[in-house]
Design a protein around this motif. Structure first.
Motif, PDB file in Angstrom:
ATOM      1  N   ASN A 110       0.815  -1.202   0.000  1.00 19.12           N
ATOM      2  CA  ASN A 110       0.000   0.000   0.000  1.00 19.12           C
ATOM      3  C   ASN A 110       0.856   1.263   0.000  1.00 19.12           C
ATOM      4  N   THR A 111       2.018   1.212   0.624  1.00 16.74           N
ATOM      5  CA  THR A 111       2.931   2.345   0.588  1.00 16.74           C
ATOM      6  C   THR A 111       3.425   2.576  -0.842  1.00 16.74           C
ATOM      7  N   ARG A 112       3.743   1.499  -1.560  1.00 18.76           N
ATOM      8  CA  ARG A 112       4.173   1.634  -2.968  1.00 18.76           C
ATOM      9  C   ARG A 112       3.046   2.213  -3.825  1.00 18.76           C
ATOM     10  N   ILE A 113       1.833   1.758  -3.603  1.00 15.05           N
ATOM     11  CA  ILE A 113       0.684   2.272  -4.352  1.00 15.05           C
ATOM     12  C   ILE A 113       0.503   3.766  -4.060  1.00 15.05           C
ATOM     13  N   ALA A 114       0.613   4.142  -2.797  1.00 22.12           N
ATOM     14  CA  ALA A 114       0.481   5.546  -2.412  1.00 22.12           C
ATOM     15  C   ALA A 114       1.585   6.387  -3.052  1.00 22.12           C
ATOM     16  N   SER A 115       2.782   5.845  -3.119  1.00 24.62           N
ATOM     17  CA  SER A 115       3.891   6.560  -3.746  1.00 24.62           C
ATOM     18  C   SER A 115       3.604   6.832  -5.221  1.00 24.62           C
ATOM     19  N   ARG A 116       3.075   5.821  -5.914  1.00 23.91           N
ATOM     20  CA  ARG A 116       2.732   6.021  -7.334  1.00 23.91           C
ATOM     21  C   ARG A 116       1.633   7.068  -7.490  1.00 23.91           C
ATOM     22  N   ARG A 117       0.700   7.089  -6.549  1.00 22.72           N
ATOM     23  CA  ARG A 117      -0.379   8.085  -6.605  1.00 22.72           C
ATOM     24  C   ARG A 117       0.183   9.483  -6.404  1.00 22.72           C
ATOM     25  N   VAL A 118       1.109   9.633  -5.460  1.00 23.92           N
ATOM     26  CA  VAL A 118       1.744  10.932  -5.239  1.00 23.92           C
ATOM     27  C   VAL A 118       2.507  11.353  -6.499  1.00 23.92           C
ATOM     28  N   GLN A 119       3.203  10.425  -7.114  1.00 24.83           N
ATOM     29  CA  GLN A 119       3.925  10.731  -8.356  1.00 24.83           C
ATOM     30  C   GLN A 119       2.953  11.254  -9.417  1.00 24.83           C
ATOM     31  N   GLN A 120       1.808  10.615  -9.540  1.00 24.69           N
ATOM     32  CA  GLN A 120       0.812  11.041 -10.521  1.00 24.69           C
ATOM     33  C   GLN A 120       0.330  12.462 -10.207  1.00 24.69           C
ATOM     34  N   LEU A 121       0.070  12.723  -8.932  1.00 28.59           N
ATOM     35  CA  LEU A 121      -0.408  14.049  -8.534  1.00 28.59           C
ATOM     36  C   LEU A 121       0.657  15.115  -8.793  1.00 28.59           C
ATOM     37  N   ILE A 122       1.920  14.788  -8.550  1.00 28.38           N
ATOM     38  CA  ILE A 122       3.007  15.730  -8.826  1.00 28.38           C
ATOM     39  C   ILE A 122       3.103  15.992 -10.324  1.00 28.38           C
ATOM     40  N   ALA A 123       3.067  14.936 -11.105  1.00 23.45           N
ATOM     41  CA  ALA A 123       3.143  15.087 -12.568  1.00 23.45           C
ATOM     42  C   ALA A 123       1.984  15.936 -13.083  1.00 23.45           C
ATOM     43  N   ASP A 124       0.796  15.749 -12.524  1.00 26.60           N
ATOM     44  CA  ASP A 124      -0.349  16.567 -12.916  1.00 26.60           C
ATOM     45  C   ASP A 124      -0.094  18.044 -12.610  1.00 26.60           C
ATOM     46  N   GLY A 125       0.504  18.297 -11.443  1.00 24.87           N
ATOM     47  CA  GLY A 125       0.801  19.677 -11.052  1.00 24.87           C
ATOM     48  C   GLY A 125       1.862  20.314 -11.917  1.00 24.87           C
ATOM     49  N   VAL A 126       2.868  19.554 -12.298  1.00 27.60           N
ATOM     50  CA  VAL A 126       3.909  20.067 -13.195  1.00 27.60           C
ATOM     51  C   VAL A 126       3.291  20.382 -14.553  1.00 27.60           C
ATOM     52  N   ALA A 127       2.480  19.449 -15.075  1.00 27.70           N
ATOM     53  CA  ALA A 127       1.852  19.645 -16.383  1.00 27.70           C
ATOM     54  C   ALA A 127       0.930  20.864 -16.392  1.00 27.70           C
ATOM     55  N   ALA A 128       0.289  21.133 -15.269  1.00 25.72           N
ATOM     56  CA  ALA A 128      -0.628  22.274 -15.170  1.00 25.72           C
ATOM     57  C   ALA A 128       0.102  23.578 -14.862  1.00 25.72           C
ATOM     58  N   GLY A 129       1.419  23.512 -14.656  1.00 28.09           N
ATOM     59  CA  GLY A 129       2.189  24.709 -14.344  1.00 28.09           C
ATOM     60  C   GLY A 129       2.084  25.152 -12.898  1.00 28.09           C
ATOM     61  N   GLU A 130       1.470  24.323 -12.051  1.00 30.88           N
ATOM     62  CA  GLU A 130       1.326  24.670 -10.634  1.00 30.88           C
ATOM     63  C   GLU A 130       2.612  24.433  -9.861  1.00 30.88           C
ATOM     64  N   PHE A 131       3.409  23.495 -10.332  1.00 25.00           N
ATOM     65  CA  PHE A 131       4.677  23.174  -9.690  1.00 25.00           C
ATOM     66  C   PHE A 131       5.795  23.510 -10.657  1.00 25.00           C
ATOM     67  N   ARG A 132       6.940  23.840 -10.097  1.00 26.19           N
ATOM     68  CA  ARG A 132       8.095  24.057 -10.964  1.00 26.19           C
ATOM     69  C   ARG A 132       8.406  22.743 -11.667  1.00 26.19           C
ATOM     70  N   ASP A 133       9.186  22.817 -12.690  1.00 29.30           N
ATOM     71  CA  ASP A 133       9.441  21.647 -13.532  1.00 29.30           C
ATOM     72  C   ASP A 133      10.364  20.673 -12.807  1.00 29.30           C
ATOM     73  N   VAL A 134       9.786  19.965 -11.866  1.00 26.61           N
ATOM     74  CA  VAL A 134      10.536  18.953 -11.122  1.00 26.61           C
ATOM     75  C   VAL A 134      10.394  17.622 -11.826  1.00 26.61           C
ATOM     76  N   HIS A 135      11.293  16.754 -11.563  1.00 29.45           N
ATOM     77  CA  HIS A 135      11.195  15.393 -12.078  1.00 29.45           C
ATOM     78  C   HIS A 135      10.213  14.673 -11.158  1.00 29.45           C
ATOM     79  N   ALA A 136       9.006  14.429 -11.661  1.00 31.26           N
ATOM     80  CA  ALA A 136       7.930  13.879 -10.831  1.00 31.26           C
ATOM     81  C   ALA A 136       8.310  12.545 -10.209  1.00 31.26           C
ATOM     82  N   ALA A 137       8.998  11.708 -10.978  1.00 26.03           N
ATOM     83  CA  ALA A 137       9.391  10.400 -10.441  1.00 26.03           C
ATOM     84  C   ALA A 137      10.383  10.566  -9.291  1.00 26.03           C
ATOM     85  N   PHE A 138      11.292  11.541  -9.411  1.00 34.79           N
ATOM     86  CA  PHE A 138      12.250  11.769  -8.321  1.00 34.79           C
ATOM     87  C   PHE A 138      11.534  12.294  -7.076  1.00 34.79           C
TER      88      PHE A 138
END
Length: 194
Positions: A124-152
Motif C-alpha cells: 500500500n505504501t508503494r501504491i500511495a507513492s505512485r499516486r503521489v507521483q501522478q499528482l506531482i506530474a499533474d501539477g507540473v503539467a498544469a504549471g502549478e509546480f516548478r518543472d521537477v522530475h515527478a518520479a524523483f
C-alpha cells in the motif's frame, strides 16, 4: 456447498465481523491475542472465525487488507477532482495520516513485526507513492509546480513513506505516522511550488 465446506455468512455479516476485528486490532494490536481471545471479545465462536480465514495468521492478513482497502477508499475520497495539485497532494497525504492515526502504537508495532501484514502495508505504501507521483506530474503539467522530475519527487516521498511505515521516523523524531504524513505533505508541496 458440500457437507465438509465451512458455512459462509452473507456479505453484510462478514463485513461486520471484519469491522469488529479491525476495531479490536487497531485498538489493542493482535500479536498477543489468541483465536480464543478474539472469539470471546467478538462474542462469536472460533468456528465463526474459521469461516473468515484458516488460521490466525491468515485472519490478521485479511483484516490488514480490509483496513488498507477501506483506508484507500477514504483517502481517495479526500482528494477533490479538479482542485489545485498542491491541495490534492496535501489532502491525499493528510488523509493517509488520518487513516493511520486510527491505529494504536501497539497495532503499528505488531503490523511491522508480522511479515504477512507488513507486506500488505509495504504494498500500500508503494501504491500511495505512485499516486503521489501522478499528482506531482499533474501539477507540473498544469504549471502549478516548478518543472521537477515527478518520479524523483515521488521517490523522495516514497522513501519517507517507507521510513514512516518502518517506524524509523517515530524512533528518530517522536512523530506518530499520522503527524509524519502531515509534515511530509507540507514539506513536499512547499518544495515543489512554482
Amino acid at each position: 456447498m458440500s457437507p465438509g465446506d465451512p458455512p459462509t455468512f452473507p456479505t453484510a455479516r462478514r463485513g461486520a465481523l471484519f469491522d469488529q476485528l479491525l476495531a479490536l486490532f487497531l485498538d489493542q494490536g493482535f500479536v498477543h491475542l489468541t483465536l480464543d481471545d478474539i472469539a470471546a471479545r467478538l462474542h462469536c465462536s472460533k468456528s465463526t472465525l474459521y469461516t473468515l480465514a484458516r488460521s490466525k495468521d491468515d485472519l490478521v492478513r485479511a483484516v490488514t487488507v480490509h483496513f488498507f482497502r477501506a483506508a484507500t477508499e477514504d483517502v481517495e475520497c479526500a482528494v477533490i477532482p479538479g482542485a489545485p495539485a498542491r491541495e490534492r497532494i496535501a489532502s491525499y497525504l493528510a488523509a493517509v495520516g488520518r487513516a493511520l492515526g486510527a491505529a494504536s502504537p501497539q497495532f503499528m508495532a505488531d503490523l511491522n513485526g508480522f511479515a504477512p501484514a507488513r507486506e500488505v502495508y509495504e504494498t500500500n505504501t508503494r501504491i500511495a507513492s505512485r499516486r503521489v507521483q501522478q499528482l506531482i506530474a499533474d501539477g507540473v503539467a498544469a504549471g502549478e509546480f516548478r518543472d521537477v522530475h515527478a518520479a524523483f519527487a515521488a521517490e523522495l516521498a516514497a522513501t519517507m513513506m517507507v521510513s514512516i511505515q518502518q517506524g524509523r521516523v517515530h524512533e528518530h523524531t517522536g512523530l506518530d505516522d499520522a503527524a509524519a504524513y502531515r509534515e511530509l505533505a507540507a514539506i513536499l508541496t512547499a518544495g515543489i511550488n512554482a
